[in-house]
Design an enzyme around this catalytic site. Structure first.
Site, mmCIF file in Angstrom:
data_model
loop_
_atom_site.group_PDB
_atom_site.id
_atom_site.type_symbol
_atom_site.label_atom_id
_atom_site.label_comp_id
_atom_site.label_asym_id
_atom_site.label_seq_id
_atom_site.Cartn_x
_atom_site.Cartn_y
_atom_site.Cartn_z
ATOM 1 N N TYR A 59 -9.809 5.662 -11.297
ATOM 2 C CA TYR A 59 -9.589 5.315 -12.746
ATOM 3 C C TYR A 59 -10.670 5.697 -13.570
ATOM 4 O O TYR A 59 -11.828 4.957 -13.658
ATOM 5 C CB TYR A 59 -8.849 3.974 -12.881
ATOM 6 C CG TYR A 59 -8.682 3.392 -14.279
ATOM 7 C CD1 TYR A 59 -7.947 4.142 -15.105
ATOM 8 C CD2 TYR A 59 -9.384 2.121 -14.690
ATOM 9 C CE1 TYR A 59 -7.796 3.523 -16.527
ATOM 10 C CE2 TYR A 59 -9.050 1.781 -15.906
ATOM 11 C CZ TYR A 59 -8.269 2.365 -16.878
ATOM 12 O OH TYR A 59 -8.256 1.995 -18.092
ATOM 13 N N ASP A 82 -8.317 -4.209 -6.385
ATOM 14 C CA ASP A 82 -7.609 -4.127 -7.734
ATOM 15 C C ASP A 82 -6.286 -3.887 -7.401
ATOM 16 O O ASP A 82 -5.845 -2.590 -6.734
ATOM 17 C CB ASP A 82 -8.194 -3.328 -8.393
ATOM 18 C CG ASP A 82 -7.538 -3.117 -10.027
ATOM 19 O OD1 ASP A 82 -6.283 -3.377 -9.941
ATOM 20 O OD2 ASP A 82 -8.137 -2.761 -10.951
ATOM 21 N N LYS A 129 1.473 -3.667 -15.376
ATOM 22 C CA LYS A 129 2.166 -2.522 -14.634
ATOM 23 C C LYS A 129 3.402 -2.699 -13.906
ATOM 24 O O LYS A 129 4.459 -2.313 -14.244
ATOM 25 C CB LYS A 129 1.176 -1.958 -13.608
ATOM 26 C CG LYS A 129 -0.159 -1.324 -14.240
ATOM 27 C CD LYS A 129 -0.170 -0.575 -15.108
ATOM 28 C CE LYS A 129 -1.957 -0.216 -15.701
ATOM 29 N NZ LYS A 129 -1.722 0.853 -16.957
ATOM 30 N N ILE A 184 -3.352 -4.016 -9.189
ATOM 31 C CA ILE A 184 -2.260 -4.214 -10.302
ATOM 32 C C ILE A 184 -0.905 -3.590 -10.209
ATOM 33 O O ILE A 184 -0.063 -3.658 -11.047
ATOM 34 C CB ILE A 184 -3.083 -3.684 -11.892
ATOM 35 C CG1 ILE A 184 -3.423 -2.328 -11.644
ATOM 36 C CG2 ILE A 184 -4.327 -4.892 -11.822
ATOM 37 C CD1 ILE A 184 -4.097 -1.916 -13.056
#
Length: 472
Positions: free
Chosen positions: A144, A229, A271, A231
């Site tokens: 990202y 992570d 998300k 998410i």
């Protein structure tokens, strides 16, 4: 007169990832007002299931009016000072929701949870807790683009890429982990941990059990941290199913060990529930010192009591959460298939994926040259001529030119259909003489991909770049 933080350019705002957003904002597509404008396909936002949330709110009016189940006003209670530990009702509901997403395979202790103003804040806070300025974290590529800002800008930490290859679907390997660690040592960087996104942004793939085992063994042997992570954990819409790092620790009987104290999870409702504006981020850690320090740091980015109360009511309705997760996954799968099939009609393929709000799209055959210059040339044509903002792979630190992240969940079906029509028209008009020669070069790509990377892929902090520049 100003601080180095103000005058430096290490925020990453000059990345093509953010520049594409700027171009979109100058000329945004609107079906009526600006039908030839740029369609935003660089925004990983889930807008497919707002009707489910709005329906719940219409049926449950008390939380929005700040009233309890006895129809008594709690406005004053929510408006007055709340400490940074968060509302117990919200934290209890949130850990149950996190467990539900993981199929009940693991449970979470609300006492190990820290609330932050979004996942951006959660990741940065963890960097402050785990690394000193100049220390490094290893990240698998592509990753990202915002991590260059979130992990580095204010903390002074560094990122060293774990180079992954399209030859195996960009999967993490033991050799890639070891190579990244050695690269950090060559740069005299102390490695404090590995950070992964699971499911991956931008790949849209969930980590395999083999990869998760590799990661646990690697951080164990190196005595470093692992940040997972997660998410996008609720966006997994097809097999293989999502495996949380917590499940791996549980199955390895590592939950009450020192290794577990070096594993930390980042989560968010941005998300899975499509609520980025609510700024709900989470750090989950079995390390008491990390939880304590992160909780104190959360004072700089608290979640409002009103937001916590509303979401505690929504997440406590297990009939709703069960229906929502199932229907949202169905819609994501349908929209994903729509993008993949639309691109296929134009002769464009995607990395097979099972999650996320985007696809990792292979446009290598459309490059005028197998270089990052060729990628940027194609990207500019797509932004300015086709009228689509997509994210070039180089902005995600991909080591191979020609890959792009394309989002599909932040628009209507009609807008996505229009985007696919634009792509098809563009490809049909492209000169074809470059395509064959570009394909022939791909087999030689891996041996020289590092040399062809843009200089900023390997950039360290602004201060270190200044030192290098002065030495030259």
């Amino acid at each position: 007169m100003l601080s180095e933080k103000v005058v430096c350019n290490s925020h990453g705002q000059d990345s093509s990832y953010f520049l594409g957003w700027e171009e979109y904002e100058k000329n945004p597509y609107d079906e009526v007002k600006n039908p030839k404008g740029i369609i935003q396909m660089g925004l990983a936002e889930n807008q497919l299931s707002f009707d489910l949330l709005e329906s719940w709110l219409e049926k449950n009016t008390q939380p929005m009016a700040f009233r309890n189940h006895n129809n008594q006003s709690i406005f004053k209670d929510l408006a007055l000072f709340q400490d940074y530990h968060g509302l117990p009702a919200f934290k209890n509901a949130l850990v149950k929701f996190m467990s539900e997403i993981r199929g009940g395979s693991v449970s979470f202790d609300p006492n190990n949870l820290v609330l932050t103003a979004g996942a951006t804040s959660a990741n940065e806070t963890l960097m402050f807790c785990l690394a000193n300025p100049g220390d490094a974290f290893l990240l698998p590529t592509p990753y990202y683009p915002g991590f260059d800002r979130d992990l580095k800008w204010r903390t002074g930490a560094e990122i060293v890429p774990i180079h992954c290859s399209s030859l195996n679907g960009f999967r993490i390997t033991k050799s890639a982990l070891e190579d990244a660690y050695k690269q950090a040592e060559k740069q005299n960087l102390k490695v404090k941990g590995v950070l992964v996104t699971n499911p991956s942004n931008p790949l849209g793939t969930s980590l395999s059990l083999h990869e998760l085992d590799l990661l646990v063994n690697f951080i164990s042997s190196r005595n470093i941290h692992l940040v997972s992570d997660e998410i996008y954990s609720g966006t997994v819409f097809s097999s293989p199913s999502f495996i949380s790092i917590m499940e791996v620790l549980k199955n390895k009987n590592l939950m009450n060990t020192e290794i577990a104290k070096r594993v930390h999870i980042v989560y968010s409702l941005s998300k899975d529930l499509g609520l980025p504006g609510f700024r709900i981020g989470v750090i989950y850690s079995n390390n008491e010192r990390v939880v304590s320090a992160a909780t104190k740091m959360s004072s700089f980015g608290l979640v409002s009591s009103q937001t916590q109360y509303l979401l505690s009511e929504i997440l406590s309705d297990q009939n709703f959460t069960k229906t929502y997760l199932s229907e949202n996954r169905r819609r994501l799968k349908e929209r994903h298939e729509m993008l993949v099939s639309g691109l296929k009609k134009s002769g464009i393929g995607c990395l097979p994926s099972n999650s996320g709000l985007f696809c990792w799209v292979d446009m290598r055959h459309l490059l005028s040259s197998n270089t990052f210059e060729g990628e940027m040339e194609l990207w500019k044509k797509i932004v300015y001529q086709v009228g689509l903002n997509i994210s070039p792979g180089s902005s995600c630190h991909c080591s191979e030119p020609g890959w792009f992240r394309v989002c599909f969940a932040n628009m209507s079906e009609e807008t996505l259909e229009l985007a696919m029509q634009r792509v098809k028209s563009f490809v049909e008009l492209m000169p074809k003489q470059n395509n064959q020669s570009c394909h022939q070069k791909l087999m030689n790509r891996n041996s020289r991909r590092t040399k062809s990377l843009p200089k900023w892929v390997f950039e360290l902090s602004f201060h270190q770049r200044e030192i290098v520049a002065n030495e030259r």
